[in-house]
Scaffold this active site. Sequence first.
Site, PDB file in Angstrom:
ATOM      1  CG  HIS A 413     -66.683  47.319 -35.920  1.00  0.00           C
ATOM      2  ND1 HIS A 413     -67.491  46.311 -35.225  1.00  0.00           N
ATOM      3  CD2 HIS A 413     -65.801  47.639 -34.944  1.00  0.00           C
ATOM      4  CE1 HIS A 413     -66.818  46.063 -34.141  1.00  0.00           C
ATOM      5  NE2 HIS A 413     -66.080  46.770 -33.751  1.00  0.00           N
ATOM      6  CG  ASP A 417     -68.552  42.322 -33.553  1.00  0.00           C
ATOM      7  OD1 ASP A 417     -68.674  43.477 -34.238  1.00  0.00           O
ATOM      8  OD2 ASP A 417     -69.670  41.663 -33.380  1.00  0.00           O
TER       9      ASP A 417
END
Length: 442
Positions: A413, A417
Amino acid sequence: MAEPITMPQLGESVTEGTITRWLKAEGDVVEQDEPIAEVDTDKVNTELPSPLAGKLQKLLVSEGTTVDVGTEIALVAMDGEAEPESPPREDAASAAPTEEFPAAHTPAQPVAATTSPAAQAPPAPGGNGNGRAAASAEELRLRRSSPVVRRLAAEHGVEISSVPGTGIGGRVTKKDIQGFVEEQEAPPEPAKAAKPEVAPRRATIHDGDRVEDLTPIRRAIANRMALSKEEIPHAWTLVEVDMTGLVALREREKASFWEREGVKLTYLPFIVGAAVEALKENPILNSVWDGDRIVLRKGINVGIAVDLEDALIVPVIPDADELNIVGLARRIDDVVRRARGGDLSADDLSGGTFTVNNPGSLGSVASAPIINHPQAAILQAEAIVKRPVVIEDAGGDAIAIRSMMNLEVSFDHRILDGGAALRFLNAVKRRLEGYGPEAGLG
């Protein structure tokens, strides 16, 4: 002249290796690239080729010993080379400098280290025409020091010979003495307290329990998985893929494919091929986190997770984007067979940029994979299961039995995304759902 052989790094993240068996003995002649030992690492068991040609002079590591990468493990006497002997100096004193004040830029003379009788004998009178004995390099160094320097050294109890000189010809200056004194009088830096090693928390052992020591490969898997979860903020997502058309295509082709290619036609080459094409459209998933930047890899080198019953290993298919379905099927079959036969080399396990796992072959239907550190993502293909699905046809919605598969991706992450991950997954999904019974293999 003997040259050392060191323990090489046999794969990414490999830090040590174990000499399981020497294939050569001391005194044997070895050729370059001839195997001299069998080495076991946490990733691969392999033969170690000699980087040198010559006579194996000495084995420095016994069988069964584990050493760090870079450790010397053997000495090889090179062919046709003998250690040169320095000729004796018959007149060392005559070579000593005799100038009291050498010219500018004259290098400092080394302190004489010889212990020969000639060097220990008192200097003979004369020899330079002025009635002075030939001076040693150290005497010259002291005489080159100014009275101020000598007085300052005496005040602080400093031996001038122990101070590195920065002046002309290695002359010790006033600043040299002052700096040396300050350095000696400075309080030592407090030693940093070493972190105490925390003993692992032990489980309670009950009657009948069996304790097994970790194998090198299991320890490596444990360390890599712990590192991945500790360093990478994992996130994951999932899509459903209708594999009905691809199932029909495989059923039609698998018998002839086996006869023609000599390997089984599985679903994995189609999944890897779809992933490779999706990576071209979404290169952010073919990248690594690099501190304050992201490195997007040009090459698409796909690691294939292979189950070994008691371990998991990930051989790499380099330049997977250059292979069609047939080529991928051949390469996957090759690396899987060699992985299960213990015939992989360190190169087979290095350089991966993206990983594909196929737990569906063991019946898994949903799971969240751990990223193969330091990669950005891992794709997971689950079991293909027949179930009722609502589909649209000319007459409207209908319920049909379809072959469905869950497809997941775990991703870093920090790098991307959920939107980027889903765009990648949907690109894979479109390609897999685009196959039909009449499609070609390419």
